[in-house]
Design an enzyme around this catalytic site. Structure first.
Site, mmCIF file in Angstrom:
data_model
loop_
_atom_site.group_PDB
_atom_site.id
_atom_site.type_symbol
_atom_site.label_atom_id
_atom_site.label_comp_id
_atom_site.label_asym_id
_atom_site.label_seq_id
_atom_site.Cartn_x
_atom_site.Cartn_y
_atom_site.Cartn_z
ATOM 1 N N LYS A 62 44.007 41.053 32.856
ATOM 2 C CA LYS A 62 44.590 40.232 33.917
ATOM 3 C C LYS A 62 46.024 40.704 34.120
ATOM 4 O O LYS A 62 46.686 41.129 33.160
ATOM 5 C CB LYS A 62 44.590 38.750 33.502
ATOM 6 C CG LYS A 62 45.316 37.822 34.474
ATOM 7 C CD LYS A 62 44.648 37.776 35.842
ATOM 8 C CE LYS A 62 45.473 37.013 36.867
ATOM 9 N NZ LYS A 62 44.863 37.075 38.228
ATOM 10 N N ASN A 95 39.885 33.308 46.518
ATOM 11 C CA ASN A 95 40.628 32.877 45.343
ATOM 12 C C ASN A 95 42.100 32.763 45.673
ATOM 13 O O ASN A 95 42.646 33.539 46.462
ATOM 14 C CB ASN A 95 40.420 33.851 44.175
ATOM 15 C CG ASN A 95 41.462 34.952 44.162
ATOM 16 O OD1 ASN A 95 42.560 34.775 43.614
ATOM 17 N ND2 ASN A 95 41.153 36.069 44.791
ATOM 18 N N VAL A 132 40.658 48.392 46.913
ATOM 19 C CA VAL A 132 41.658 47.494 47.446
ATOM 20 C C VAL A 132 41.712 46.191 46.634
ATOM 21 O O VAL A 132 40.723 45.822 45.955
ATOM 22 C CB VAL A 132 41.340 47.112 48.904
ATOM 23 C CG1 VAL A 132 41.518 48.287 49.840
ATOM 24 C CG2 VAL A 132 39.957 46.483 49.049
ATOM 25 N N GLY A 143 33.645 44.723 46.902
ATOM 26 C CA GLY A 143 32.283 44.607 47.419
ATOM 27 C C GLY A 143 31.223 45.311 46.617
ATOM 28 O O GLY A 143 30.150 45.609 47.138
ATOM 29 N N MET A 169 44.375 32.241 42.730
ATOM 30 C CA MET A 169 44.654 31.956 41.323
ATOM 31 C C MET A 169 46.151 31.781 41.063
ATOM 32 O O MET A 169 46.571 30.916 40.308
ATOM 33 C CB MET A 169 44.104 33.065 40.435
ATOM 34 C CG MET A 169 42.643 33.445 40.679
ATOM 35 S SD MET A 169 41.523 32.046 40.530
ATOM 36 C CE MET A 169 41.511 31.857 38.781
ATOM 37 N N GLY A 170 46.940 32.661 41.692
ATOM 38 C CA GLY A 170 48.396 32.570 41.516
ATOM 39 C C GLY A 170 48.889 33.253 40.258
ATOM 40 O O GLY A 170 49.846 32.809 39.607
ATOM 41 N N LEU A 171 48.176 34.316 39.867
ATOM 42 C CA LEU A 171 48.546 35.130 38.688
ATOM 43 C C LEU A 171 48.662 34.320 37.392
ATOM 44 O O LEU A 171 49.623 34.469 36.627
ATOM 45 C CB LEU A 171 49.848 35.901 38.938
ATOM 46 C CG LEU A 171 49.801 37.047 39.944
ATOM 47 C CD1 LEU A 171 51.190 37.681 40.087
ATOM 48 C CD2 LEU A 171 48.780 38.105 39.532
ATOM 49 N N CYS A 180 49.256 41.137 45.018
ATOM 50 C CA CYS A 180 48.732 39.768 44.864
ATOM 51 C C CYS A 180 49.131 38.958 46.093
ATOM 52 O O CYS A 180 50.316 38.845 46.423
ATOM 53 C CB CYS A 180 49.275 39.091 43.608
ATOM 54 S SG CYS A 180 48.669 37.384 43.459
ATOM 55 N N SER A 184 42.149 41.972 47.178
ATOM 56 C CA SER A 184 41.455 41.096 48.135
ATOM 57 C C SER A 184 42.141 41.117 49.503
ATOM 58 O O SER A 184 43.317 41.476 49.613
ATOM 59 C CB SER A 184 41.469 39.656 47.595
ATOM 60 O OG SER A 184 42.803 39.250 47.334
HETATM 61 O O1 LIG Z 1 46.308 40.465 42.794
HETATM 62 C C1 LIG Z 1 45.626 39.441 42.855
HETATM 63 N N1 LIG Z 1 44.634 39.361 43.759
HETATM 64 C C2 LIG Z 1 43.899 38.250 43.931
HETATM 65 O O2 LIG Z 1 43.034 38.223 44.825
HETATM 66 N N2 LIG Z 1 44.115 37.165 43.126
HETATM 67 C C3 LIG Z 1 44.932 37.287 41.983
HETATM 68 C C4 LIG Z 1 45.667 36.004 41.674
HETATM 69 O O3 LIG Z 1 45.788 35.121 42.552
HETATM 70 O O4 LIG Z 1 46.142 35.943 40.544
HETATM 71 N N3 LIG Z 1 45.852 38.373 42.047
#
Ligand SMILES: O=C1NC(=O)NC(C(=O)O)N1
Length: 313
Positions: free
Chosen positions: A45, A69, A193, A251, A71-73, A131, A195
Site C-alpha cells: 500500500k 474507491n 494507470v 481492468g 480510500m484516502g491513502l 492518488c 484509477s
Molecule cells: O493512488 C490511489 N488510487 C486510488 O484509486 N485509491 C487510493 C487511495 O484512495 O488510497 N490511492
C-alpha cells in the site's frame, strides 16, 4: 515450456502478474497472502511519512463492471512496510519487492526516499503521483511542471530502481508532453494507470451515492478502466525510451486482459479491482489463462508478443 516470467529494472520475476498498490497490501496479513500466491511479487500500500486512517467508510464499492474507491491513502506508514519488506528479503531472498510511496510535498518525497536509501531495501520504489482521493490534494500527474520538478529532485537523492504510478491521460498531446518530460530521467518504469479520478457511481433505487467521502466521488477501476489503461500503456510504450519499461494496470480480470496489456507493451501487469473481488487465488487463474492463450498462439515467452500490437493501416 511456456513462461510468464519477466524482467523489470534488470531484475527477474518468475511471473509478470502482481497486485496493484492499494489492494491486498495494507498490512502483513494481506501482504503474506500475495507473497504466498502465484503472484510474481507484491507492491505495498502506498506508504506515507506517518500512518493514515484515510477517508470515512463506506469508501469502496464494487459493481459488476468494476469499482469506485475513495480510500484516502490509509496506510501503516512507510516504516511499517520497510520493516515487512526487510523481513521478506531475508525470508524469501530470491524475490524482489515493490514499495509504493507518496509524499504530500517535495520535502516529504525527499524524506521518504532518504529513509529508503538509508535502509537495507533492495527492491523497487513506485512513486505514486496519482492518488485522486486525498481531499484538497490534486493528482500530481496532471501538473506537468511539478512532475518534472519532483523527478529532478528524486534522481538527485535516490540511486535505486524507481518508477512512477501515473493517472490516466486522455489527450494525445498530453501523452507527447508527459513522455518528453519522462524521457529526461533514468526511470525504471512507468506504471499506467491509476484509477480514473472522481467518478460517480449511483444507487438509483435509494437515489444515493455509494461511497461516503467527497459526496460519492471516487477513483474508478475495473472494466470501466480497461480501454483507457490499454491506451495509456501503449501510448507510453510508443513514446518512452526503451530503458523505461511499462507496468500495465487497469481492468485485468482474465488472462486475455493481461495478454492485451502485454501486447500493448507492458512488462509487468498489476491487478486491483478483480483481486479485491476474487482474492489472491486469482493469480493462479490468470497465469493459467495467459499461458493457454500463449500456447494457442504459439508463443513461449512474453517477448514473443510484447508491444507487437498491429494497426489497421
Ligand atoms: O493512488 C490511489 N488510487 C486510488 O484509486 N485509491 C487510493 C487511495 O484512495 O488510497 N490511492
Amino acid at each position: 515450456m511456456i513462461s510468464t516470467k519477466t524482467t523489470l529494472a534488470g531484475i527477474h520475476f518468475d511471473n509478470c502478474l502482481m497486485n496493484a498498490a492499494g489492494v491486498y497490501c495494507y498490512d502483513a496479513s494481506e501482504l503474506n497472502q500475495i507473497q504466498n500466491s502465484m503472484a510474481g511479487t507484491f507492491v505495498t500500500k502506498t506508504g506515507t511519512v506517518t500512518p493514515r486512517t484515510g477517508n470515512q467508510v463506506p469508501r469502496y464499492r464494487a459493481t459488476h463492471l468494476g469499482s469506485i474507491n475513495s480510500m484516502g491513502l490509509p496506510n501503516k506508514g512507510l516504516q511499517y512496510y520497510m520493516d515487512y519488506i526487510s523481513q521478506q528479503q531475508k525470508a524469501v531472498p530470491h524475490k524482489t519487492y515493490f514499495q509504493s510511496i507518496a509524499g504530500f510535498n517535495l520535502a516529504e518525497d525527499e524524506y521518504l526516499l532518504a529513509q529508503i536509501q538509508a535502509s537495507d531495501f533492495t527492491g523497487v520504489v513506485e512513486l505514486n503521483l496519482s492518488c485522486p482521493n486525498v481531499p484538497g490534494k490534486p493528482q500530481i500527474g496532471y501538473d506537468f511542471e511539478t512532475v518534472e520538478k519532483i523527478l529532478t529532485r528524486v534522481f538527485e537523492v535516490y540511486r535505486g530502481p524507481l518508477g512512477i504510478k501515473l493517472p490516466p491521460y486522455f489527450d494525445i498531446v498530453h501523452f507527447d508532453q508527459m513522455a518528453t518530460i519522462l524521457n529526461q530521467f533514468p526511470l525504471a518504469f512507468v506504471n499506467s494507470v491509476n484509477s480514473i479520478g472522481n467518478g460517480l457511481i449511483i444507487d438509483s433505487l435509494s437515489e444515493r451515492v455509494t461511497i461516503k467521502p467527497k459526496h460519492g466521488f471516487g477513483g474508478i477501476g475495473g472494466d470501466y478502466l480497461k480501454p483507457t489503461a490499454l491506451a495509456n500503456v501503449h501510448a507510453f510504450y510508443q513514446r518512452l525510451k526503451p530503458s523505461i519499461q511499462i507496468i500495465g494496470t487497469g481492468g485485468i480480470k482474465s488472462g486475455q486482459d493481461a495478454f492485451e496489456h502485454i501486447l500493448c507493451g507492458a512488462s509487468m501487469v498489476q491487478v486491483g479491482t478483480a483481486l479485491h473481488a476474487e482474492g489472491p487465488q486469482i493469480f493462479a487463474r490468470l497465469t493459467a489463462e495467459l499461458k493457454t492463450i500463449m500456447y494457442q498462439k504459439g508463443y513461449t515467452t512474453l517477448t514473443d508478443f510484447r508491444g507487437k500490437l498491429n494497426y489497421l493501416d
